[in-house]
Scaffold this active site. Structure first.
Site, mmCIF file in Angstrom:
data_model
loop_
_atom_site.group_PDB
_atom_site.id
_atom_site.type_symbol
_atom_site.label_atom_id
_atom_site.label_comp_id
_atom_site.label_asym_id
_atom_site.label_seq_id
_atom_site.Cartn_x
_atom_site.Cartn_y
_atom_site.Cartn_z
ATOM 1 N N ASP A 1 10.429 -6.194 -2.926
ATOM 2 C CA ASP A 1 9.840 -5.750 -1.668
ATOM 3 C C ASP A 1 10.956 -5.126 -0.848
ATOM 4 O OD1 ASP A 1 7.294 -6.724 -2.292
ATOM 5 O OD2 ASP A 1 7.787 -8.719 -1.550
ATOM 6 N N ASP B 1 -3.879 -8.989 -4.473
ATOM 7 C CA ASP B 1 -3.062 -9.859 -3.634
ATOM 8 C C ASP B 1 -3.926 -11.054 -3.266
ATOM 9 O OD1 ASP B 1 -0.705 -8.257 -3.497
ATOM 10 O OD2 ASP B 1 -1.734 -6.933 -2.096
#
Length: 250
Positions: free
Chosen positions: A130, A11
């Site tokens: 998500d 990330d």
């Protein structure tokens, strides 16, 4: 059981590898190029680069950084974050991405999945989701790095993504992200049952046992792993051994 994969996840924010919990309290950890080479050397099957702030900040990708990593590794390289148009997909692929992961851009314009799949082939286009919610309530899809609840049903969105031409789904459970309590098995199985394309479990890995469990108890074809690797709590060889143990039992 065939080709179960361990995918190391970077990330990225401010050009550094970061990690938080439930998409909050994000902290800088390391240099992405160093970790990319380290995880490849340790045996990761694939590497994913998620620019977690590109969509929120409405900026382009760190293409120079993507090129650097692509030049230095040989395992399949996935790039996501800030993919809003077909030209963004093209830029990512030109920079060295083997696959492109589309999240908020597909929620804004679902036809982007179809257009990208038609041009580059379904095998190179991933729908990233998500998701938050409990089994007693509707699982909903979030946009903009988990900041915006779209109200869209996760199972229906997964089906739609497959219909549009996505060749794979990365399913990230926001509620488990960074918590190291294990993957959301019920959600992972529900999405795996709903689609025929491969599903990558994401969010919650805390040990090799979690990897073993998600492969034993769900239809996930791969497991995405981040914080436990970054903090040295488990190694990729340990995770690969867990995969082999499941394979030997089946």
């Amino acid at each position: 059981m065939t080709n179960k994969k361990i995918i190391a996840c970077l990330d990225i924010d401010n050009r550094r590898v970061v990690k938080g919990k439930k998409f909050q309290d994000v902290k800088e950890l390391a240099d992405p190029l160093e970790l990319a080479k380290k995880y490849e050397a340790e045996g990761a099957d694939e590497l994913v680069f998620y620019d977690i702030s590109a969509s929120v900040q409405q900026r382009g990708m760190f293409l120079d950084l993507i090129r650097q990593i692509a030049e230095d590794i040989e395992i399949p390289f996935i790039v996501g974050g800030g993919i809003q148009s077909l030209s963004d997909v093209e830029l990512a692929i030109e920079a060295g991405a083997d696959k492109v992961s589309i999240n908020s851009g597909a929620l804004k314009n679902p036809n982007l999945i179809e257009e990208a799949s038609e041009r580059y082939g379904a095998s190179r286009i991933i729908l990233s989701m998500d998701v938050s919610g409990t089994a007693r309530e509707k699982w909903t899809v979030f946009a903009k790095a988990g900041l915006e609840d779209t109200g869209m049903d996760a199972i229906e969105w997964a089906k739609k993504g497959e219909q549009l031409g996505a060749g794979e789904i990365v399913l990230n459970c926001i509620d488990e992200d960074g918590m190291r309590n294990g993957y959301n098995l019920e959600l992972t199985q529900a999405v795996s049952d709903a689609v025929a394309i491969p599903v990558v479990a994401s969010g919650g890995a805390g040990s090799a046992d979690d990897i073993r469990e998600v492969f034993e108890k769900t239809g996930a074809q791969a497991a995405l792993v981040a914080s436990v690797l970054h903090f040295g709590l488990v190694s990729i060889p340990d995770l690969k051994q867990a995969v082999r143990s499941v394979s030997n039992e089946q």
